[in-house]
Design an enzyme around this catalytic site. Structure first.
Site, short mmCIF file in Angstrom:
data_model
loop_
_atom_site.label_atom_id
_atom_site.label_comp_id
_atom_site.label_asym_id
_atom_site.label_seq_id
_atom_site.Cartn_x
_atom_site.Cartn_y
_atom_site.Cartn_z
N ASP A 119 0.88 -1.21 0.09
CA ASP A 119 0.12 -0.12 0.00
C ASP A 119 0.98 1.33 -0.03
O ASP A 119 0.59 2.35 0.42
CB ASP A 119 -0.98 0.12 1.29
CG ASP A 119 -1.90 -1.28 1.45
OD1 ASP A 119 -2.39 -1.64 0.32
OD2 ASP A 119 -1.84 -1.94 2.25
N HIS A 176 -4.07 -1.60 -6.52
CA HIS A 176 -3.49 -0.25 -6.84
C HIS A 176 -4.43 0.71 -7.36
O HIS A 176 -5.35 0.42 -8.01
CB HIS A 176 -2.40 -0.64 -7.86
CG HIS A 176 -1.13 -1.21 -7.56
ND1 HIS A 176 -0.41 -2.00 -8.38
CD2 HIS A 176 -0.55 -1.56 -6.38
CE1 HIS A 176 0.56 -2.72 -7.78
NE2 HIS A 176 0.46 -2.56 -6.49
N ALA A 178 -8.42 -3.41 -2.27
CA ALA A 178 -9.20 -4.63 -2.67
C ALA A 178 -10.11 -4.95 -1.42
O ALA A 178 -11.06 -5.71 -2.06
CB ALA A 178 -7.89 -5.85 -2.39
#
Length: 429
Positions: free
Chosen positions: A12, A40, A305
């Site tokens: 991250d 991403h 995600a």
């Protein structure tokens, strides 16, 4: 020219943003490991894009993207991801995206196993913080040689079905006798494979041969990692890691050209620390809950995600120096510096306190579990830096902070991100 962009910390760090930025200088962008268990987020003039499986270079029409053999690919998720991008105006076709025939398939039963095991562990408070996407189970089966690969979809003959039948029989021992679930249906799995064979047959190829030829022709290739050094299966905070090698030296292997060597490794690190999932995270001990909530909100720290709130803390010198070492970073990009605009003074974890002794080497095992942060405070700039586009335009306190981090981790910080927009960065020459 072979360049890897890798994470220095727990993931991250903003790698997708940097891949999108640098991909304009490259012909090919390759994902070489991982699956759809991380994301991403990239902001362009066309909108905001969240990518889980596809390389971030997919947003540039003149860049060829490759999903390498080191990945585990869930075709069902890939179908949805491609559909979402097409709905946003991104063109994706076999000339723009190539999928390795050696990449492991993440099957529906891998996803099911992941969720069932995490549920079982959560009852005793021992969960890993899995994203429940089936990644560990796909990799586990890969190394047990009990899985299918994307290339199998190109030739779904009886021999492939017989192999799948053997795998399903083995899987059902666990599904029925361990978890008390209904057995996996072979015909359903076979129909699932047939569906995605038809959908992706034109994308699947020998990506190693493609990349080898491209490199020999002098094309520029950019390798994109998922997660960061501290989630590497060998060098991370085991067992709270990913299930693959995320370090840059693995890039040519996971891409399909193991005999080729990297020319450059660019490490990405945040101006503070963040972490999704379980495991030791010393930096978060350096802030109160109120301070962490403020930082989380300022940085919009919620997983791309999963949407889960990320754990946050000050920049961790000890962990970052170790990440630079693992990644063999030649230069660094520092992201999200603007998130710290609101701070009057900025905490930094300079060392760890382990068994009463201050250490600056990243520990493992019990020593890491019990480590306490030793915190240093640096002056904040307390103003908006999102319009800065040159090093000279940054306030002095911001420049001092960057230079302190650069010296502390022992690697040149070349790029500094000061906002979410595509052009919100500056380059230190």
């Amino acid at each position: 020219m072979l360049t890897a962009i890798t994470g220095i910390n727990w993931g991250d760090e903003g790698k997708g943003r940097m891949v999108d930025l640098l991909s304009q200088e490259y012909n090919i962008v390759v994902r070489y490991q991982g699956g759809n268990n991380a994301g991403h987020t990239v902001v362009t003039p066309e909108g905001k894009f969240v990518l889980n499986l596809l390389p971030s270079g997919i947003l540039r029409p003149d860049v060829v993207c490759v999903m390498g053999n080191g990945m585990v690919i869930d075709p069902a998720h890939l179908e949805k991801e491609i559909a979402a991008l097409r709905a946003q105006g991104i063109q994706i076709d076999p000339s723009h995206l190539k999928i390795s025939d050696r990449a492991t398939i993440c099957m529906p039963y891998h996803v099911a196993e992941d969720g069932l095991e995490e549920d079982r562990l959560s009852k005793s408070g021992n969960q890993f913080g899995s994203t429940r996407r089936g990644i560990a189970y796909s990799y586990g089966d890969k190394y047990m040689k009990k899985t299918l690969r994307m290339g199998d979809l190109l030739n779904l003959d009886q021999s492939v079905k017989d192999r799948l039948a053997t795998i399903v029989e083995w899987k059902n021992l666990t599904m029925e006798k361990v978890y008390g679930q209904k057995p996996i249906d072979l015909e359903e799995m076979w129909a699932w494979c047939q569906k995605y064979a038809e959908l992706f047959k034109d994308y699947i190829c020998d990506t190693g041969a493609f990349l080898d030829k491209a490199d020999r022709e002098g094309q520029k290739i950019l390798f994109e990692a998922q997660l960061g050094a501290l989630r590497d299966i060998d060098f991370g905070i085991y067992p709270f890691t990913s299930s693959s090698n995320v370090i840059g030296s693995y890039a040519p292997i996971g891409a399909g050209i193991p005999g080729h060597k990297l020319h450059k490794s660019i490490g990405i690190m945040k101006a503070y620390s963040s972490c999704v999932g379980e495991g030791p995270f010393t930096a978060e001990l350096a802030m109160t809950e109120e301070e962490k909530n403020a930082l989380r909100e300022a940085g919009h720290e919620f997983g791309a995600a999963t949407g889960r709130p990320r754990r946050v803390g000050p920049f961790d010198v000890v962990a970052s120096r170790y990440g630079v070492f693992c990644q063999g970073a030649d230069e660094l990009a520092l992201t999200l510096l603007d998130v710290l605009d609101y701070m009057e003074e900025i905490p930094v974890v300079e060392k760890y306190l382990v068994n009463g002794e201050e250490v600056d080497r990243f520990p493992m095992g019990e020593a890491l579990d019990n480590a306490k942060p030793v915190v240093k405070f640096l002056p904040g700039w307390h103003c908006d830096i999102t319009t800065c586009r040159t090093w000279e335009s940054l306030p002095q306190a911001a420049k001092d902070y960057v230079e302190y981090l650069e010296k502390a981790v022992g690697c040149k910080i070349k790029y500094v991100s000061v906002g979410a927009a595509r052009d919100a960065y500056l380059v230190r020459e």
